[in-house]
Design a protein around this motif. Structure first.
Motif, PDB file in Angstrom:
ATOM      1  N   HIS A  22       0.826  -1.213   0.000  1.00  0.00           N
ATOM      2  CA  HIS A  22       0.000   0.000   0.000  1.00  0.00           C
ATOM      3  C   HIS A  22       0.855   1.256   0.000  1.00  0.00           C
ATOM      4  N   GLY A  23       0.201   2.395  -0.142  1.00  0.00           N
ATOM      5  CA  GLY A  23       0.880   3.680  -0.206  1.00  0.00           C
ATOM      6  C   GLY A  23       0.964   4.391   1.129  1.00  0.00           C
ATOM      7  N   PHE A  24       1.294   5.682   1.056  1.00  0.00           N
ATOM      8  CA  PHE A  24       1.492   6.529   2.230  1.00  0.00           C
ATOM      9  C   PHE A  24       0.246   6.547   3.112  1.00  0.00           C
ATOM     10  N   GLN A  25       0.436   6.313   4.392  1.00  0.00           N
ATOM     11  CA  GLN A  25      -0.621   6.270   5.401  1.00  0.00           C
ATOM     12  C   GLN A  25      -1.730   5.282   5.045  1.00  0.00           C
ATOM     13  N   GLY A  26      -1.368   4.236   4.293  1.00  0.00           N
ATOM     14  CA  GLY A  26      -2.351   3.243   3.886  1.00  0.00           C
ATOM     15  C   GLY A  26      -2.344   2.014   4.766  1.00  0.00           C
ATOM     16  N   THR A  27      -3.201   1.078   4.389  1.00  0.00           N
ATOM     17  CA  THR A  27      -3.285  -0.202   5.090  1.00  0.00           C
ATOM     18  C   THR A  27      -3.378  -1.318   4.045  1.00  0.00           C
ATOM     19  N   GLN A  61       7.884 -25.046  -2.893  1.00  0.00           N
ATOM     20  CA  GLN A  61       6.537 -24.810  -3.396  1.00  0.00           C
ATOM     21  C   GLN A  61       6.375 -23.456  -4.081  1.00  0.00           C
ATOM     22  N   LEU A  62       7.243 -22.503  -3.773  1.00  0.00           N
ATOM     23  CA  LEU A  62       7.145 -21.187  -4.403  1.00  0.00           C
ATOM     24  C   LEU A  62       7.624 -21.276  -5.843  1.00  0.00           C
ATOM     25  N   GLY A  63       6.726 -20.969  -6.772  1.00  0.00           N
ATOM     26  CA  GLY A  63       7.072 -21.034  -8.183  1.00  0.00           C
ATOM     27  C   GLY A  63       7.381 -19.674  -8.768  1.00  0.00           C
ATOM     28  N   ARG A  64       6.543 -18.686  -8.458  1.00  0.00           N
ATOM     29  CA  ARG A  64       6.695 -17.337  -8.998  1.00  0.00           C
ATOM     30  C   ARG A  64       6.431 -16.319  -7.894  1.00  0.00           C
ATOM     31  N   LEU A  65       7.057 -15.172  -8.063  1.00  0.00           N
ATOM     32  CA  LEU A  65       6.911 -14.098  -7.087  1.00  0.00           C
ATOM     33  C   LEU A  65       6.706 -12.796  -7.852  1.00  0.00           C
ATOM     34  N   THR A  66       5.549 -12.172  -7.637  1.00  0.00           N
ATOM     35  CA  THR A  66       5.204 -10.935  -8.328  1.00  0.00           C
ATOM     36  C   THR A  66       4.933  -9.850  -7.285  1.00  0.00           C
ATOM     37  N   PHE A  67       5.394  -8.639  -7.583  1.00  0.00           N
ATOM     38  CA  PHE A  67       5.247  -7.511  -6.670  1.00  0.00           C
ATOM     39  C   PHE A  67       4.377  -6.444  -7.305  1.00  0.00           C
ATOM     40  N   ILE A  68       3.417  -5.937  -6.529  1.00  0.00           N
ATOM     41  CA  ILE A  68       2.551  -4.854  -6.992  1.00  0.00           C
ATOM     42  C   ILE A  68       2.504  -3.808  -5.888  1.00  0.00           C
ATOM     43  N   GLY A  69       2.853  -2.577  -6.238  1.00  0.00           N
ATOM     44  CA  GLY A  69       2.866  -1.513  -5.248  1.00  0.00           C
ATOM     45  C   GLY A  69       2.119  -0.293  -5.726  1.00  0.00           C
ATOM     46  N   HIS A  70       1.391   0.311  -4.809  1.00  0.00           N
ATOM     47  CA  HIS A  70       0.661   1.539  -5.115  1.00  0.00           C
ATOM     48  C   HIS A  70       1.352   2.708  -4.422  1.00  0.00           C
ATOM     49  N   SER A  71       1.615   3.763  -5.182  1.00  0.00           N
ATOM     50  CA  SER A  71       2.193   4.993  -4.658  1.00  0.00           C
ATOM     51  C   SER A  71       3.500   4.708  -3.917  1.00  0.00           C
ATOM     52  N   LEU A  72       3.600   5.098  -2.655  1.00  0.00           N
ATOM     53  CA  LEU A  72       4.812   4.862  -1.874  1.00  0.00           C
ATOM     54  C   LEU A  72       5.132   3.375  -1.777  1.00  0.00           C
ATOM     55  N   GLY A  73       4.117   2.533  -1.894  1.00  0.00           N
ATOM     56  CA  GLY A  73       4.334   1.083  -1.860  1.00  0.00           C
ATOM     57  C   GLY A  73       5.275   0.607  -2.950  1.00  0.00           C
ATOM     58  N   HIS A 106       8.882 -12.832 -11.029  1.00  0.00           N
ATOM     59  CA  HIS A 106       8.098 -12.954 -12.251  1.00  0.00           C
ATOM     60  C   HIS A 106       7.619 -11.595 -12.761  1.00  0.00           C
ATOM     61  N   GLY A 107       7.154 -10.744 -11.853  1.00  0.00           N
ATOM     62  CA  GLY A 107       6.630  -9.463 -12.283  1.00  0.00           C
ATOM     63  C   GLY A 107       6.824  -8.380 -11.236  1.00  0.00           C
ATOM     64  N   PHE A 108       6.836  -7.144 -11.715  1.00  0.00           N
ATOM     65  CA  PHE A 108       6.973  -5.977 -10.836  1.00  0.00           C
ATOM     66  C   PHE A 108       6.139  -4.859 -11.431  1.00  0.00           C
ATOM     67  N   LEU A 109       5.113  -4.417 -10.703  1.00  0.00           N
ATOM     68  CA  LEU A 109       4.203  -3.391 -11.204  1.00  0.00           C
ATOM     69  C   LEU A 109       4.015  -2.339 -10.123  1.00  0.00           C
ATOM     70  N   THR A 110       4.202  -1.085 -10.497  1.00  0.00           N
ATOM     71  CA  THR A 110       3.906  -0.001  -9.579  1.00  0.00           C
ATOM     72  C   THR A 110       2.893   0.917 -10.234  1.00  0.00           C
ATOM     73  N   LEU A 111       2.015   1.442  -9.438  1.00  0.00           N
ATOM     74  CA  LEU A 111       0.977   2.346  -9.916  1.00  0.00           C
ATOM     75  C   LEU A 111       1.065   3.656  -9.145  1.00  0.00           C
ATOM     76  N   CYS A 112       1.247   4.746  -9.862  1.00  0.00           N
ATOM     77  CA  CYS A 112       1.317   6.087  -9.257  1.00  0.00           C
ATOM     78  C   CYS A 112       2.490   6.217  -8.285  1.00  0.00           C
ATOM     79  N   SER A 113       3.573   5.512  -8.536  1.00  0.00           N
ATOM     80  CA  SER A 113       4.748   5.585  -7.659  1.00  0.00           C
ATOM     81  C   SER A 113       5.700   6.665  -8.157  1.00  0.00           C
ATOM     82  N   PRO A 114       6.209   7.499  -7.261  1.00  0.00           N
ATOM     83  CA  PRO A 114       7.108   8.589  -7.662  1.00  0.00           C
ATOM     84  C   PRO A 114       8.557   8.124  -7.770  1.00  0.00           C
ATOM     85  N   HIS A 115       8.863   7.328  -8.787  1.00  0.00           N
ATOM     86  CA  HIS A 115      10.219   6.804  -8.970  1.00  0.00           C
ATOM     87  C   HIS A 115      11.171   7.916  -9.348  1.00  0.00           C
TER      88      HIS A 115
END
Length: 110
Positions: free
Chosen positions: A8-13, A70-82, A101-110
């Motif tokens: 999650h992002g800033f002050q999120g849950t 048992q872990l086959g793939r690992l994907t990361f998804i982050g919103h904003s600060l996440g 496997h994947g890395f996706l950020t949405l609205c993140s200030p890279h």
């Protein structure tokens, strides 16, 4: 098993990323989801400190929910600060790099 780590992002849950989890779980019903809670009350910390806390949470989740190989793939998804927190956590998760496997950020200030 395909594990999705949602941050999650800033002050999120963890509740903030539930919509991503719900949509992905429709397409991939056997996937596992970690909706990160490590930084819910401390999003004012240094990004690298939050990355360390997230990496510790991911290590623990994998140890408990994906024993052995048992872990086959690992994907990361982050919103904003996440997204920045995920980037800070990646070097600390290097032991799983062959599972990335994947890395996706949405609205993140890279």
């Amino acid at each position: 098993m395909h594990l999705f780590v949602l941050s999650h992002g800033f002050q999120g849950t963890s509740f903030d990323v539930r919509i991503f989890k719900n949509v992905i779980s429709i397409a991939l019903p056997d996937a596992l989801f970690l909706c990160a809670q490590a930084n819910e009350h401390d999003t004012d910390l240094d990004v690298f400190q939050m990355g360390k806390k997230l990496a510790d949470e991911v290590h623990q989740y994998i140890r408990e929910s994906c024993p052995g190989s048992q872990l086959g793939r690992l994907t990361f998804i982050g919103h904003s600060l996440g997204g920045l927190i995920l980037r800070a956590a990646l070097p600390l998760l290097e032991k799983y790099k062959d599972k990335f496997h994947g890395f996706l950020t949405l609205c993140s200030p890279h």
